[in-house]
Design a protein around this motif. Structure first.
Motif, PDB file in Angstrom:
ATOM      1  N   UNK A 362      23.093 -29.550  69.791  1.00  0.00           N
ATOM      2  CA  UNK A 362      24.035 -30.480  69.510  1.00  0.00           C
ATOM      3  C   UNK A 362      25.387 -30.205  68.751  1.00  0.00           C
ATOM      4  N   UNK A 363      25.432 -29.030  68.002  1.00  0.00           N
ATOM      5  CA  UNK A 363      26.356 -28.435  67.379  1.00  0.00           C
ATOM      6  C   UNK A 363      26.305 -27.207  67.836  1.00  0.00           C
ATOM      7  N   UNK A 364      27.105 -26.724  69.181  1.00  0.00           N
ATOM      8  CA  UNK A 364      26.870 -25.464  69.606  1.00  0.00           C
ATOM      9  C   UNK A 364      27.366 -24.482  68.352  1.00  0.00           C
ATOM     10  N   UNK A 365      26.788 -23.464  68.223  1.00  0.00           N
ATOM     11  CA  UNK A 365      27.141 -22.578  66.993  1.00  0.00           C
ATOM     12  C   UNK A 365      28.246 -22.356  66.875  1.00  0.00           C
ATOM     13  N   UNK A 366      28.758 -22.827  65.661  1.00  0.00           N
ATOM     14  CA  UNK A 366      30.328 -22.577  65.334  1.00  0.00           C
ATOM     15  C   UNK A 366      30.573 -22.200  63.869  1.00  0.00           C
ATOM     16  N   UNK A 367      31.631 -21.574  63.822  1.00  0.00           N
ATOM     17  CA  UNK A 367      32.191 -21.402  62.496  1.00  0.00           C
ATOM     18  C   UNK A 367      33.459 -21.817  62.094  1.00  0.00           C
ATOM     19  N   UNK A 368      33.716 -21.918  60.893  1.00  0.00           N
ATOM     20  CA  UNK A 368      35.226 -22.532  60.416  1.00  0.00           C
ATOM     21  C   UNK A 368      35.533 -21.526  59.382  1.00  0.00           C
ATOM     22  N   UNK A 369      36.522 -20.758  59.228  1.00  0.00           N
ATOM     23  CA  UNK A 369      37.199 -20.426  58.275  1.00  0.00           C
ATOM     24  C   UNK A 369      38.345 -21.106  57.814  1.00  0.00           C
ATOM     25  N   UNK A 370      38.435 -20.888  56.749  1.00  0.00           N
ATOM     26  CA  UNK A 370      39.392 -21.676  55.930  1.00  0.00           C
ATOM     27  C   UNK A 370      39.959 -21.084  54.660  1.00  0.00           C
ATOM     28  N   UNK A 371      41.222 -21.123  54.654  1.00  0.00           N
ATOM     29  CA  UNK A 371      42.070 -20.625  53.342  1.00  0.00           C
ATOM     30  C   UNK A 371      42.990 -21.521  53.090  1.00  0.00           C
ATOM     31  N   UNK A 372      43.416 -21.474  51.823  1.00  0.00           N
ATOM     32  CA  UNK A 372      44.603 -22.166  51.415  1.00  0.00           C
ATOM     33  C   UNK A 372      45.293 -21.882  49.998  1.00  0.00           C
ATOM     34  N   UNK A 373      46.487 -22.175  49.980  1.00  0.00           N
ATOM     35  CA  UNK A 373      46.903 -22.130  48.676  1.00  0.00           C
ATOM     36  C   UNK A 373      47.504 -23.488  48.171  1.00  0.00           C
ATOM     37  N   UNK A 374      47.285 -23.627  46.742  1.00  0.00           N
ATOM     38  CA  UNK A 374      47.808 -25.057  46.409  1.00  0.00           C
ATOM     39  C   UNK A 374      48.388 -24.849  45.228  1.00  0.00           C
ATOM     40  N   UNK A 375      49.253 -25.780  44.799  1.00  0.00           N
ATOM     41  CA  UNK A 375      50.027 -25.744  43.548  1.00  0.00           C
ATOM     42  C   UNK A 375      50.308 -27.114  42.945  1.00  0.00           C
ATOM     43  N   UNK A 376      49.936 -27.159  41.692  1.00  0.00           N
ATOM     44  CA  UNK A 376      50.423 -28.581  40.927  1.00  0.00           C
ATOM     45  C   UNK A 376      51.337 -28.275  39.898  1.00  0.00           C
ATOM     46  N   UNK A 377      52.507 -28.818  39.896  1.00  0.00           N
ATOM     47  CA  UNK A 377      53.407 -28.573  38.892  1.00  0.00           C
ATOM     48  C   UNK A 377      53.752 -30.019  38.450  1.00  0.00           C
ATOM     49  N   UNK A 378      53.677 -29.954  36.889  1.00  0.00           N
ATOM     50  CA  UNK A 378      54.140 -31.154  36.208  1.00  0.00           C
ATOM     51  C   UNK A 378      54.990 -30.990  35.183  1.00  0.00           C
ATOM     52  N   UNK A 379      55.922 -32.050  35.156  1.00  0.00           N
ATOM     53  CA  UNK A 379      57.024 -31.864  34.129  1.00  0.00           C
ATOM     54  C   UNK A 379      57.262 -33.258  33.586  1.00  0.00           C
ATOM     55  N   UNK A 380      57.546 -33.051  32.333  1.00  0.00           N
ATOM     56  CA  UNK A 380      57.624 -34.206  31.222  1.00  0.00           C
ATOM     57  C   UNK A 380      59.070 -34.186  31.186  1.00  0.00           C
ATOM     58  N   UNK A 381      59.765 -35.173  31.629  1.00  0.00           N
ATOM     59  CA  UNK A 381      61.164 -35.176  31.489  1.00  0.00           C
ATOM     60  C   UNK A 381      61.595 -36.467  30.504  1.00  0.00           C
TER      61      UNK A 381
END
Lengths: 676, 268
Positions: A362-381
């Protein structure tokens, strides 16, 4: 119980508002003494601290499951197929549109019918807090268009003096004749700590508001969580976590099958360095792996034309590295790199006496590779304005891994099954104190999400919701969303008000389309739907909440939410929760006793999706009464919680409940716990 | 220094993740061709030795037959005209069956490949003989051997009387021999009874295919109707969405309309 006092159940957006952006960096425990002090503070100040009060409101029925706790948060709803294994949705985004992680770890369900969301693997006893992030802020967790839900695991503690503490909890709920028992043991030493907890639940078929037993709504499970923490250097901590969750005899009244067994093994090792003197004030690296095995069968159901087994297996391993630094005055930057690999397989075997078993993936054998880069930048003005930038670049690679799987998909003419997706997301949020204590926050951005394994490769996955067999489509495009959110909040010690409105336009919205040329595989199915990208869908809605401390001993909490969705043709989207309000009034009598009255209101949902043959849902109103009593002796803390839910035995169902199965009727619960 | 610790960890993790589990290609390799000797003997009127081979037991339906020829000195003969003469003796009457003689006079890997479509099993009704006529090196002779034809567990030969010309037609199932979930090559061969001794291949039919899973009452998508290739063979594609018992329904039509309907069972 001391520990439980300290663990706040953060309320999504409320929490974001409550903690100014720059204060998100947690205070660094310079030594273990401070940790103890914090615990004591949490207990002592429990009647003054709003956040603590909120947590107590939502934690009032301590025999509740994690799902039940979450369903009270305004942003969350649950798609219910049975009493157990409800699928969390954030603002009507569901499935692959939301990112559900356990302490930052990805877990892929092993069930083709989404009966095993990651939320079932953590018990309130080992839960530290729940973080719901909406819109752009979820970029740190993953590529999602509907936000993220992260459950933080409770950690072991350090202590200057070696100390053993723990708690024993037992509870009963009448509607389902359900028992629960929990045990927690923590050991704290100056340089290491261990925390172990176990929860056992057994629930029978529950009774609905008409006093009828709802068949196949029972379940039984045991959950064990073990966590260890070791101080390697002054500012470097090694952590190891392991969770084992075994469920069995889990009924799904809204589905034609139940779950005989569901096993999860989840483990991780991480290193955390927290030191405000360093350039990177906090760095965390984590390696994790998990394995979920899920066995669906229909052996409990009588009179079926054919017997069926549907086992599924998911394995994921991954890691992430996250660091926080302050690039300048009033600035904070958090960067994260993560990668994971998931392997999925699921099959179906049907048995007819005297015949060869009928078998397919029902799910043919499968794979998922995932990679990511994320950034959160906060600045008090300046004093009044904050800016926050969230971004992520996510790469993923899907493939069917066996010839058998590819052969199967070739039936639909799918020659190539390998897919790569590159998903960027970016959002900007600006907050400003506009008038006295009134704060306005506006955010806007874009993001996207990849199709899921079911949407790409699913093979005749029957959905009881609309009665169609679903077939995947490896040629799907990712969903892309442009969204905006506006929040107004008023904060003062006694009163906190908040209102949020959001809207998003989802391009290439994925949905199953009926294909009359295909014959359904499942007996009784209406036909076959194949996933495809519709031009777009619109989702919008609003949430509001109020926390009002009428006196030091009386508190009112109220939440309200509404969601709206329409497809390209302007028709309603399915599974849209209707207008809903929960209001609680709690009063403390002295220091030890509190009583809480609560109403839960949901409007009717008459905007129904025709293509999903969705039925309207009636409005309902429920009344709950809860009370708690706490007694502290020299060495022990006794706690008694009791209450009645759905006092008037209302016969009702929520709009997201499948199969028009009614929810439990009047439920009397009682729970006793002792902590030392 | 600390930076390198993190880097190492990151690299190690990457390696862990991307080395655990590689794509598996488990397409089963085609089994090696097994020749099974059915009979051997001298062809009357020649000094040749004839060996008759098949791949498996002979059954009702389409059977590939391989002939090996050796001259008096035991040397393999590579150039010969070979033809088959199957015969069913039912006492009161005799009949032949459809054949495919080796298409070329040149042996392939030492064998002359052809096929015989036995139309019924051996038994009380009668017994089969297989005649092999060879013509090589200026000599002509025939070797005749009794053969036992068994009825396979799943019928691989169907017949019908045509609604358009009243003749009896035989349809033999050739492929898929090893059915799998997925796309399968489908091959059938059609012959017509022109009297008791002549069974020519039929090349002008239109075939419509409809697979069905009788237990589940469903079909499968994207099948390709078999079309004529050569010698009465029709090739198409059949798709199975799961294992189990399938019926392959075939509707055969000629220029004047539907001639007949039949189905083959596939159980795997």
């Amino acid at each position: 119980m001391v520990k439980d006092m300290k663990t706040p159940l953060l309320l999504g957006a409320l929490a974001l508002v409550a903690s100014p952006v720059l204060a998100q960096q947690k205070p660094i425990p310079a030594d273990s003494v401070r940790t103890i002090v914090l615990q004591e503070v949490a207990v002592v100040t429990k009647r003054q601290d709003h956040q603590q009060h909120l947590q107590n409101f939502y934690n009032a029925n301590q025999a509740a499951t994690t799902e039940e706790l979450m369903s009270r948060m305004p942003e969350l709803s649950f798609i219910r197929r049975g009493s157990y294994g409800m699928e969390p949705t954030i603002r009507a985004y569901s499935g692959g549109q939301v990112s559900v992680t356990l302490d930052g770890m990805r877990i892929q369900g092993a069930c083709t019918d989404k009966m095993d969301p990651a939320t079932i693997y953590i018990e309130p006893l080992s839960l530290q807090r729940i973080e719901v992030q909406t819109a752009g802020a979820s970029s740190m967790q993953g590529a999602a268009i509907g936000g993220s839900l992260d459950m933080k695991l409770a950690e072991a503690d350090f202590a200057d003096e070696r100390k053993l503490s723990g708690s024993v909890t037992s509870g009963y709920q009448s509607a389902a004749n359900a028992m629960m028992g929990g045990l927690r043991l923590s050991y704290a030493a100056p340089t290491w700590g261990l925390r172990a907890s176990g929860t056992y639940r057994k629930s029978q078929n529950y009774r609905n508001g008409r006093g009828e037993k709802v068949l196949y709504s029972q379940y039984e499970k045991a959950n064990y969580a073990l966590s260890g923490k070791f101080l390697l250097q002054d500012d470097l901590v090694l952590k190891a976590d392991f969770i084992a969750d075994d469920g069995w005899n889990i009924g799904y009244p809204a589905l034609p099958m139940d779950v005989g067994q569901a096993n999860a093994r989840i483990g991780s090792v991480s290193l955390v360095r927290e030191n405000s003197d360093r350039r990177w004030s906090r760095v965390e690296a984590r390696l994790y792996a998990n394995r979920i095995a899920h066995y669906m069968d229909d052996s409990a159901r009588p009179d079926l034309p054919i017997r069926m087994d549907m086992p599924g297996l998911s394995r994921t391993s991954g890691m992430y590295v996250e660091g926080t630094t302050s690039p300048g005055h009033h600035q904070q930057l958090t960067v994260r790199a993560d990668a994971s690999a998931s392997y999925l397989t699921a099959s179906m075997t049907m048995y007819q006496e005297g015949q060869t078993p009928m078998y397919m993936l029902t799910w043919p054998d499968n794979r998922q590779l995932q990679s990511g880069i994320a950034a959160q930048y906060s600045f008090q003005v300046g004093d009044k304005t904050q800016l926050q930038l969230n971004s992520r670049l996510n790469m993923s690679d899907f493939a069917v891994t066996t010839g058998e799987g590819r052969n199967q998909l070739s039936v639909f003419g799918y020659e190539s099954t390998a897919r790569q997706f590159l998903i960027p997301s970016l959002s900007l949020q600006a907050s400003r104190m506009v008038y006295k204590k009134l704060k306005a926050t506006l955010s806007g951005g874009f993001n996207g999400r990849t199709p899921t394994a079911s949407e790409l490769y699913g093979f005749y996955l029957f959905s009881q919701f609309d009665g169609f067999d679903y077939v995947g489509n490896p040629n799907l495009k990712p969903e892309k969303s442009v969204q905006s959110e506006f929040t107004l909040s008023w904060q003062e010690p006694r009163l906190r008000l908040q209102a949020t409105a959001y809207a998003s336009r989802v391009q290439d919205y994925m949905v199953g389309a009926y294909n009359p040329d295909l014959s359904a595989m499942t007996i009784g199915a209406r036909g076959v739907k194949i996933y495809y990208n519709t031009p777009y869908a619109l989702l919008a809605g609003a949430e509001a909440s109020a926390v009002y401390n009428i006196t030091g001993y009386t508190q009112l909490v109220s939440t309200l939410r509404y969601s709206f969705g329409s497809n390209t043709d302007g028709d309603p989207l399915p599974m849209m929760p209707p207008l809903r309000n929960i209001t609680s009034l709690r009063k403390y009598f002295g220091d030890y006793l509190w009583v809480q009255g609560e109403t839960e209101l949901a409007a009717a949902q008459n905007r129904n999706s025709e293509s999903f043959l969705e039925q309207p849902t009636e409005a309902f109103m429920l009344w709950h009464l809860r009370a708690g009593y706490q007694k502290e002796t020299e060495k022990k803390v006794w706690q008694l919680n009791a209450g009645i839910e759905n006092i008037f035995d209302v016969h009702y169902r929520e709009h997201l409940d499948w199969g028009r199965i009614a929810r439990p009727g009047r439920n009397v619960f009682v729970q006793l716990s002792v902590g030392f | 220094m600390k930076k390198y610790t993190w880097l190492t960890l990151w690299a190690l993790s990457l390696i862990t993740v991307f080395t655990t589990g590689c794509d598996k290609d488990d397409d089963t390799p085609t089994p090696t061709f097994a020749y099974q000797k059915i009979a051997e003997g001298k062809a009357a009127g020649t000094d040749f030795k004839i060996e008759v081979y098949s791949n498996e037991e002979l059954t009702t339906g389409y059977n590939p037959i391989y002939i090996a020829l050796f001259d008096a000195s035991g040397k393999r003969i590579e150039q010969a005209d070979v033809s088959f003469q199957p015969m069913m003796d039912m006492g009161m009457k005799k009949h032949a069956s459809p054949i495919e003689n080796p298409s070329s006079g040149q042996a392939v890997d030492g064998y002359f490949p052809g096929a015989v479509v036995f139309t019924m099993p051996s038994g009380e009704m009668g017994s089969w003989t297989l005649g092999v006529q060879v013509q090589a090196n200026g000599q002509t002779g025939t070797f005749t051997t009794p053969v036992t034809i068994k009825e396979p567990t799943t019928s691989r030969l169907k017949s019908f009387v045509s609604k358009t010309d009243g003749a009896k037609y035989f349809v033999a199932y050739l492929q898929p021999k090893q059915p799998k979930v997925g796309v399968n090559d489908l091959e059938v061969a059609v012959y017509k009874a022109s009297g008791m001794m002549d069974f020519p291949a039929v090349t002008n039919l239109t075939l419509a295919l409809e697979p069905e899973m009788p237990t589940m009452d469903h079909g499968s998508p994207n099948n390709v109707n078999p079309t004529h290739t050569s010698g009465g063979h029709y090739k198409g594609k059949v798709n199975f969405t799961m294992t189990g018992l399938w019926h392959l329904h075939l509707t055969l039509s000629d220029a004047s309309g539907e001639a007949g309907k039949l189905y083959f069972e596939v159980n795997f």
